[in-house]
Design a protein around this motif. Structure first.
Motif, short mmCIF file in Angstrom:
data_model
loop_
_atom_site.label_atom_id
_atom_site.label_comp_id
_atom_site.label_asym_id
_atom_site.label_seq_id
_atom_site.Cartn_x
_atom_site.Cartn_y
_atom_site.Cartn_z
N ALA A 196 0.81 -1.21 0.00
CA ALA A 196 0.00 0.00 0.00
C ALA A 196 0.84 1.26 0.00
CB ALA A 196 -0.93 0.00 1.21
N ASP A 197 2.14 1.17 0.37
CA ASP A 197 2.99 2.36 0.35
C ASP A 197 3.66 2.54 -1.01
OD1 ASP A 197 4.88 0.40 0.31
OD2 ASP A 197 5.96 1.05 2.09
N GLY A 198 3.36 1.66 -1.98
CA GLY A 198 3.90 1.80 -3.32
C GLY A 198 5.14 0.99 -3.59
N THR A 199 5.74 0.38 -2.57
CA THR A 199 6.95 -0.40 -2.80
C THR A 199 6.60 -1.80 -3.25
OG1 THR A 199 7.00 -1.01 -0.45
CG2 THR A 199 8.29 0.90 -1.11
N PRO A 200 7.46 -2.44 -4.08
CA PRO A 200 7.16 -3.78 -4.59
C PRO A 200 7.06 -4.79 -3.47
CG PRO A 200 8.96 -2.76 -5.81
CD PRO A 200 8.71 -1.90 -4.62
N LYS A 201 6.12 -5.74 -3.60
CA LYS A 201 5.99 -6.82 -2.63
C LYS A 201 6.93 -7.96 -2.98
CE LYS A 201 1.18 -6.39 -1.13
NZ LYS A 201 -0.13 -7.06 -1.13
N GLY A 202 7.53 -8.56 -1.97
CA GLY A 202 8.27 -9.80 -2.16
C GLY A 202 9.45 -9.70 -3.09
N ALA A 237 19.93 8.69 -4.74
CA ALA A 237 19.87 7.79 -3.60
C ALA A 237 19.75 6.35 -4.08
CB ALA A 237 18.67 8.15 -2.71
N ALA A 238 20.11 5.41 -3.21
CA ALA A 238 20.01 4.01 -3.56
C ALA A 238 18.58 3.63 -3.88
CB ALA A 238 20.53 3.15 -2.41
N ARG A 239 18.38 2.76 -4.86
CA ARG A 239 17.06 2.29 -5.21
C ARG A 239 16.57 1.31 -4.15
NH1 ARG A 239 16.75 6.47 -8.57
NH2 ARG A 239 16.68 5.91 -10.75
N PRO A 240 15.25 1.17 -3.99
CA PRO A 240 14.74 0.26 -2.97
C PRO A 240 15.10 -1.18 -3.27
CG PRO A 240 12.98 1.03 -4.40
CD PRO A 240 14.19 1.84 -4.73
N ILE A 267 7.89 1.83 3.50
CA ILE A 267 8.36 3.20 3.68
C ILE A 267 7.23 4.02 4.27
CG2 ILE A 267 9.30 5.24 2.53
CD1 ILE A 267 11.16 2.81 2.54
N PRO A 268 7.33 4.45 5.53
CA PRO A 268 6.26 5.25 6.12
C PRO A 268 6.21 6.63 5.47
CG PRO A 268 8.17 5.22 7.56
CD PRO A 268 8.48 4.27 6.42
N MET A 269 5.22 7.41 5.85
CA MET A 269 5.09 8.76 5.31
C MET A 269 5.81 9.73 6.24
SD MET A 269 4.05 10.61 2.86
CE MET A 269 2.99 9.44 2.02
N PRO A 270 7.10 9.99 6.01
CA PRO A 270 7.83 10.88 6.90
C PRO A 270 7.43 12.34 6.66
CG PRO A 270 9.21 10.27 5.05
CD PRO A 270 7.92 9.49 4.89
N PRO A 271 7.52 13.18 7.69
CA PRO A 271 7.29 14.61 7.46
C PRO A 271 8.33 15.16 6.50
CG PRO A 271 7.36 14.08 9.82
CD PRO A 271 7.85 12.87 9.09
N VAL A 272 7.94 16.12 5.70
CA VAL A 272 8.89 16.75 4.79
C VAL A 272 9.83 17.65 5.58
CG1 VAL A 272 9.14 18.35 2.85
CG2 VAL A 272 7.30 16.67 2.84
N MET A 308 9.62 6.09 -7.66
CA MET A 308 9.92 7.52 -7.56
C MET A 308 9.44 8.11 -6.24
SD MET A 308 9.56 8.96 -11.47
CE MET A 308 7.86 8.47 -11.77
N MET A 309 8.31 7.60 -5.72
CA MET A 309 7.87 8.07 -4.42
C MET A 309 8.84 7.67 -3.32
SD MET A 309 5.32 10.06 -4.25
CE MET A 309 4.98 9.89 -2.51
N TYR A 310 9.37 6.46 -3.41
CA TYR A 310 10.38 6.01 -2.45
C TYR A 310 11.56 6.98 -2.44
CZ TYR A 310 14.11 3.05 -0.49
OH TYR A 310 15.14 2.57 0.25
N LEU A 311 12.05 7.33 -3.61
CA LEU A 311 13.21 8.20 -3.71
C LEU A 311 12.89 9.62 -3.25
CD1 LEU A 311 14.66 6.90 -7.08
CD2 LEU A 311 15.54 6.47 -4.78
N ALA A 312 11.67 10.09 -3.55
CA ALA A 312 11.28 11.43 -3.09
C ALA A 312 11.30 11.50 -1.57
CB ALA A 312 9.89 11.78 -3.63
N LYS A 313 10.81 10.44 -0.92
CA LYS A 313 10.82 10.40 0.55
C LYS A 313 12.26 10.34 1.08
CE LYS A 313 6.44 7.91 0.64
NZ LYS A 313 5.80 6.58 0.89
N GLN A 314 13.11 9.59 0.40
CA GLN A 314 14.51 9.50 0.80
C GLN A 314 15.18 10.86 0.71
OE1 GLN A 314 14.61 6.52 2.42
NE2 GLN A 314 16.51 5.93 1.41
N GLU A 315 14.85 11.61 -0.34
CA GLU A 315 15.50 12.89 -0.58
C GLU A 315 14.97 14.02 0.29
OE1 GLU A 315 18.03 13.57 -2.47
OE2 GLU A 315 18.27 11.62 -3.44
N LEU A 316 13.66 14.01 0.59
CA LEU A 316 13.03 15.17 1.23
C LEU A 316 12.51 14.91 2.63
CD1 LEU A 316 10.96 16.59 -1.77
CD2 LEU A 316 13.09 17.52 -0.83
#
Length: 285
Positions: free
Chosen positions: A32-38, A62-65, A71-76, A272-280
Motif C-alpha cells: 500500500a505504500d507503493g513499494t514492490p511486494k516480495g 539515492a540508492a534504489r529500494p 516506507i512510512p510517510m515521513p514529514p517533509v 519515484m515516491m520512495y526516492l522522493a521520501k529519501q530525498e526530502l
C-alpha cells in the motif's frame, strides 16, 4: 494540501472512483505504500542498487529500494526543499526513473527527455499544447521509454514525469487540475494521429481507502489510439509528496492488457515516491 485544494478536488472527482488507485498498486503486486511486494524481478528496482541515472552532471541519486521495505510517510524536511530552478533540476534527476528501474525489457525512446522549459497544457478544445513553465513550477522533466513489439505484442509506450514546485500547496493544485481535466475532457488529442478516449479518474488522499504511500494519489484510465491502431488500454498515475509530484503514463498495444500496464505504472510510481521520501523526508528519531 490546503483547504482550497481539497475543496476543488472534492468537486472535481467522485471519491468512490478513488479505490481504483489503491487497487492498481495491489493488482501490480505492490504494498500500500507503493513499494514492490516480495522483492523484484531480475533487472527491476529490487535487483540491485542503481547509481548515476540522472542527467549528465547531476548529483548521484539515492540508492534504489531493495525488496519489500515498507516506507512510512515521513514529514517533509523543509530545509531540504529546493529554492531555485537549479536545485529543483538536481533533485528531480535523483528521483526520476531510468529504463532499468522499470524492467529489463524497457528501453529508451528517441527523443528521450523533454525540454526542461516546456509545460503541457490542455486547451479549451481538449488538445494538448506546450507552453513555458508556469510560475508555480521550479522544474519538470519527462522521460520516454518503450517496450519493443514482439511475441505477438505491439509496442508499449511509457512516460515518466517528475515536477518540483515551491511548496506542497502548489503541487496539490497540480493534482487538482489533473482531476478537473479528466472531467472536462474525457476525450483528448495528444498530437496529430494520437488520441485518448473515454477517460475517467479517481483520487485518494493520504489515509483514504488503501492509500498509505502518498499524500495524494490520482489515476486516470481509458483507451489510447495512435499510429499502431487501437483503441488499446491506457493508464496514468500521479502521486504527491511535499513539493514534488511523480507520474507514469503507459499506452498499450495489441496483445497488452490493463494489468500489464498497471504493473509498470505501479512499479515506476512507487519507485519515484520512495526516492522522493529519501530525498526530502525528515530522518527518523
Amino acid at each position: 494540501m490546503g483547504g482550497l485544494v481539497g475543496e476543488s478536488r472534492g468537486k472535481a472527482v467522485l471519491r468512490a472512483c478513488g479505490c481504483a488507485v489503491a487497487g492498481l498498486f495491489l493488482i501490480a503486486g505492490c504494498a500500500a505504500d507503493g513499494t514492490p511486494k516480495g522483492g523484484a524481478a531480475s533487472g527491476g528496482p529490487g535487483a540491485s542498487v542503481t547509481q548515476g541515472t540522472g542527467s549528465p552532471g547531476a548529483s548521484t541519486p539515492a540508492a534504489r529500494p531493495s525488496g519489500a521495505v515498507p516506507i512510512p510517510m515521513p514529514p517533509v524536511d523543509e530545509s531540504k526543499q529546493p529554492r531555485t530552478a537549479a536545485e529543483a533540476r538536481d533533485l528531480l534527476a535523483r528521483i526520476i526513473v531510468a529504463e532499468q528501474d522499470l524492467g529489463p525489457e524497457v528501453v529508451r525512446s528517441a527523443p528521450f527527455e523533454s525540454g526542461p522549459g516546456r509545460w503541457p497544457v490542455l486547451d479549451e478544445s481538449c488538445v494538448w499544447q506546450t507552453e513555458g513553465l508556469p510560475d508555480d513550477v521550479l522544474a519538470t522533466s519527462t522521460r520516454h521509454f518503450h517496450i519493443p513489439a514482439g511475441s505477438g505484442r505491439g509496442r508499449v509506450r511509457i512516460n515518466a514525469t517528475v515536477t518540483v514546485h515551491h511548496n506542497r500547496e502548489e503541487s496539490g493544485w497540480e493534482t487538482a487540475r489533473a482531476m478537473e481535466e479528466v472531467l472536462r475532457c474525457p476525450d483528448q488529442k495528444l498530437r496529430e494521429g494520437e488520441e485518448l478516449k473515454s477517460l475517467w479518474g479517481g483520487a485518494l488522499y493520504l489515509g483514504e481507502q488503501l492509500n498509505q504511500w502518498t499524500e495524494d494519489a490520482f489515476t486516470e484510465s481509458g483507451k489510447y489510439a495512435g499510429a499502431d491502431g487501437g483503441p488499446y488500454p491506457y493508464t496514468w498515475s500521479q502521486a504527491q509528496y511535499g513539493p514534488v509530484t511523480v507520474a507514469i503514463a503507459a499506452k498499450g498495444a495489441q496483445g497488452v492488457t490493463d494489468d500489464d500496464l498497471n504493473a509498470y505504472v505501479a512499479k515506476g510510481t512507487g519507485q519515484m515516491m520512495y526516492l522522493a521520501k529519501q530525498e526530502l523526508g525528515k530522518a527518523a528519531g
